[in-house]
Motif scaffolding. Structure first.
Motif, PDB file in Angstrom:
ATOM      1  N   MET A   1       0.925  -1.207  -0.090  1.00 35.53           N
ATOM      2  CA  MET A   1      -0.055  -0.084  -0.120  1.00 35.53           C
ATOM      3  C   MET A   1       0.792   1.213  -0.090  1.00 35.53           C
ATOM      4  O   MET A   1       1.572   1.520   1.005  1.00 35.53           O
ATOM      5  N   GLU A   2       0.531   2.128  -0.943  1.00 37.77           N
ATOM      6  CA  GLU A   2       1.655   3.430  -1.330  1.00 37.77           C
ATOM      7  C   GLU A   2       0.989   4.176  -0.697  1.00 37.77           C
ATOM      8  O   GLU A   2      -0.320   4.867  -1.283  1.00 37.77           O
ATOM      9  N   LEU A   3       1.362   4.793   0.495  1.00 36.19           N
ATOM     10  CA  LEU A   3       0.730   6.138   1.223  1.00 36.19           C
ATOM     11  C   LEU A   3       1.993   7.030   1.486  1.00 36.19           C
ATOM     12  O   LEU A   3       2.779   6.544   1.907  1.00 36.19           O
ATOM     13  N   GLY A   4       1.512   8.347   1.678  1.00 39.86           N
ATOM     14  CA  GLY A   4       2.734   9.444   2.006  1.00 39.86           C
ATOM     15  C   GLY A   4       2.376   9.778   3.415  1.00 39.86           C
ATOM     16  O   GLY A   4       1.813   9.050   4.314  1.00 39.86           O
ATOM     17  N   SER A   5       3.048  10.794   3.912  1.00 33.98           N
ATOM     18  CA  SER A   5       3.200  11.344   5.129  1.00 33.98           C
ATOM     19  C   SER A   5       3.298  12.714   5.204  1.00 33.98           C
ATOM     20  O   SER A   5       3.793  13.302   4.279  1.00 33.98           O
ATOM     21  N   ALA A   6       3.036  13.342   6.281  1.00 35.21           N
ATOM     22  CA  ALA A   6       3.227  14.464   6.634  1.00 35.21           C
ATOM     23  C   ALA A   6       4.602  15.021   6.816  1.00 35.21           C
ATOM     24  O   ALA A   6       4.995  16.097   6.347  1.00 35.21           O
ATOM     25  N   ASP A   7       5.632  13.963   7.018  1.00 32.84           N
ATOM     26  CA  ASP A   7       7.054  14.233   6.804  1.00 32.84           C
ATOM     27  C   ASP A   7       7.571  14.828   5.525  1.00 32.84           C
ATOM     28  O   ASP A   7       8.622  15.267   5.599  1.00 32.84           O
ATOM     29  N   ALA A   8       6.858  14.344   4.515  1.00 33.29           N
ATOM     30  CA  ALA A   8       7.218  14.651   3.198  1.00 33.29           C
ATOM     31  C   ALA A   8       7.213  16.146   2.970  1.00 33.29           C
ATOM     32  O   ALA A   8       8.100  16.756   2.233  1.00 33.29           O
ATOM     33  N   PHE A   9       6.447  16.933   3.811  1.00 28.71           N
ATOM     34  CA  PHE A   9       6.269  18.399   3.538  1.00 28.71           C
ATOM     35  C   PHE A   9       7.275  19.046   4.216  1.00 28.71           C
ATOM     36  O   PHE A   9       7.162  19.302   5.480  1.00 28.71           O
ATOM     37  N   GLY A  10       8.449  19.464   3.762  1.00 30.08           N
ATOM     38  CA  GLY A  10       9.634  20.092   4.384  1.00 30.08           C
ATOM     39  C   GLY A  10      10.069  21.140   3.601  1.00 30.08           C
ATOM     40  O   GLY A  10      10.861  21.866   4.290  1.00 30.08           O
ATOM     41  N   ARG A  11       9.762  21.539   2.623  1.00 32.50           N
ATOM     42  CA  ARG A  11      10.341  22.647   1.950  1.00 32.50           C
ATOM     43  C   ARG A  11       9.699  23.443   1.008  1.00 32.50           C
ATOM     44  O   ARG A  11       8.495  23.047   0.620  1.00 32.50           O
ATOM     45  N   MET A  12       9.636  24.706   1.259  1.00 32.29           N
ATOM     46  CA  MET A  12       8.810  25.667   0.697  1.00 32.29           C
ATOM     47  C   MET A  12       9.343  26.170  -0.547  1.00 32.29           C
ATOM     48  O   MET A  12      10.513  26.878  -0.646  1.00 32.29           O
ATOM     49  N   GLY A  13       8.468  26.295  -1.766  1.00 39.19           N
ATOM     50  CA  GLY A  13       8.688  27.163  -2.990  1.00 39.19           C
ATOM     51  C   GLY A  13       9.687  26.255  -4.025  1.00 39.19           C
ATOM     52  O   GLY A  13       9.672  26.726  -5.127  1.00 39.19           O
ATOM     53  N   THR A  14       9.806  25.009  -3.742  1.00 39.47           N
ATOM     54  CA  THR A  14      10.660  24.105  -4.864  1.00 39.47           C
ATOM     55  C   THR A  14       9.603  23.878  -5.850  1.00 39.47           C
ATOM     56  O   THR A  14       8.418  23.979  -5.682  1.00 39.47           O
ATOM     57  N   LEU A  15      10.301  23.604  -7.200  1.00 38.74           N
ATOM     58  CA  LEU A  15       9.007  23.417  -8.152  1.00 38.74           C
ATOM     59  C   LEU A  15       9.550  22.239  -8.839  1.00 38.74           C
ATOM     60  O   LEU A  15      10.691  21.723  -8.984  1.00 38.74           O
TER      61      LEU A  15
END
Length: 358
Positions: free
Chosen positions: A1-15
């Motif tokens: 089962m492929e699920l993400g995490s809140a920990d993935a959100f670590g950098r602002m503004g990358t593209l």
């Protein structure tokens, strides 16, 4: 089962920019059996590890490398496109770009044999069997999971004007649909597409994502194909609304605006601003207006009472965010208008040629 995490959100503004294209023959017509482009020899940089089939064998998706500096967007897009064109040419193919290919007849084209797509075809049936669409997806990094969900909620109102500006798919299955973006309506026939509801916070979104997988509605989180979503793997907000663009300069203009808008919304979240309350049905109505009328659309305002024209939206957002690309997009002849003009004046062969990137 492929699920993400809140920990993935670590950098602002990358593209990151994902573009879906069509692989065509020497005459610019859709072709099947192009596995060698994906599964054969290693593609040139910057495509290595960033190229894959979509549902049909004639549709292919590319990804830019991570973009740290917004000023590098256009060069990143161009280098990926140039590499794809060269890679295709090495196998005697060409590349075309539009929301739908006007000559594509889905009954005559092969589906990818990848197990993921075969499972989707088996589960979804007719709507997926005919899904010859191609879109532009823009990822903007966000440094907090709850912030990403709030931004995605707020972005929903802005999606219809973006679709109107991006409309580049009047023809489908060989005929003029009368729509500015037939891609939007065809793709929306799939489950888990279109305008999402607002989520209270990241926990609510993750619970929904997990439940959809656990209950067998989707095989993995990537099958939540909404027009905007927090991407729990990449740690981004992903805008999936625009049609694929033939002109890379237009892609850069969309990325410029979406990036600026996400950063501005992030600031508003940090300032404690309440979210916009607007019925999803009104957001659906706005999307329909963009789908049908493109540049001629007007939209129900964020207050749910006023009407906002596309030109006033462009003027307001250009001044508010200090961007140039929206005005460029609005003043240029739209992709839909260009396609209809070429088709009317010179026919389908000339239109197919126009859509090729080389």
């Amino acid at each position: 089962m492929e699920l993400g995490s809140a920990d993935a959100f670590g950098r602002m503004g990358t593209l990151g920019v994902e573009e879906e294209f069509y692989i065509v023959d020497a005459d610019g017509r859709p072709t099947s059996g192009i596995d060698e482009l994906v599964y054969g020899e290693e593609p040139p940089e910057p495509l290595s590890g960033r190229i894959d089939h979509e549902l049909f064998k004639f549709t292919i998706e590319t990804q830019t490398p991570l973009i740290e500096d917004p000023s590098e967007v256009e060069s990143a897009i161009t280098s990926v496109r140039d590499a794809l064109v060269a890679h295709a040419a090495n196998h005697d193919f060409r590349v075309a770009a539009a929301g739908l290919h006007p000559a594509a007849k889905w009954r005559e084209l092969d589906h990818a044999t990848k197990p993921r797509y075969q499972a989707q075809l088996d589960r979804i049936q007719y709507p997926q069997h005919r899904n010859t669409t191609a879109g532009l997806h823009v990822h903007v990094g966000v440094d907090d999971a709850d912030k990403a969900v709030w931004i995605a909620n707020e972005l929903r109102w802005y999606l219809a004007p973006l679709l109107a500006l991006s409309a580049n798919s009047p023809f489908w299955n060989g005929f003029d649909t009368g729509l500015a973006s037939a891609r939007a309506k065809i793709f929306e026939n799939l489950p888990n597409t279109g305008m999402p509801t607002a989520f209270e916070d990241f926990d609510a979104f993750q619970q929904f994502e997990r439940r959809m997988v656990e209950l067998g509605s989707i095989d993995d989180r990537g099958e939540l194909w909404y027009d905007v979503r927090p991407h729990t793997g990449h740690g981004t907000v992903e805008v999936r609304t625009p049609d694929t663009q033939t002109d890379p300069e237009r892609v850069a203009a969309f990325v410029e605006y979406i990036h600026a808008l996400v950063l501005e919304l992030a600031d508003r979240y940090e300032d404690g601003e309440d979210g916009t309350e607007i019925r999803r049905e009104l957001l659906d109505e706005n999307k329909w207006r963009a789908t049908r009328y493109g540049r001629d659309a007007s939209f129900i305002g964020r207050d749910s009472e006023s009407v906002v024209s596309l030109d006033s939206f462009v003027e307001t957002e250009t001044e508010r965010l200090g961007v140039d690309g929206l005005q460029f997009l609005f003043e240029a002849e739209s992709g839909t208008e260009i396609q209809r003009r070429i088709h009317d004046e010179s026919g389908l062969d000339a239109l197919c040629e126009h859509l090729t990137l080389d």
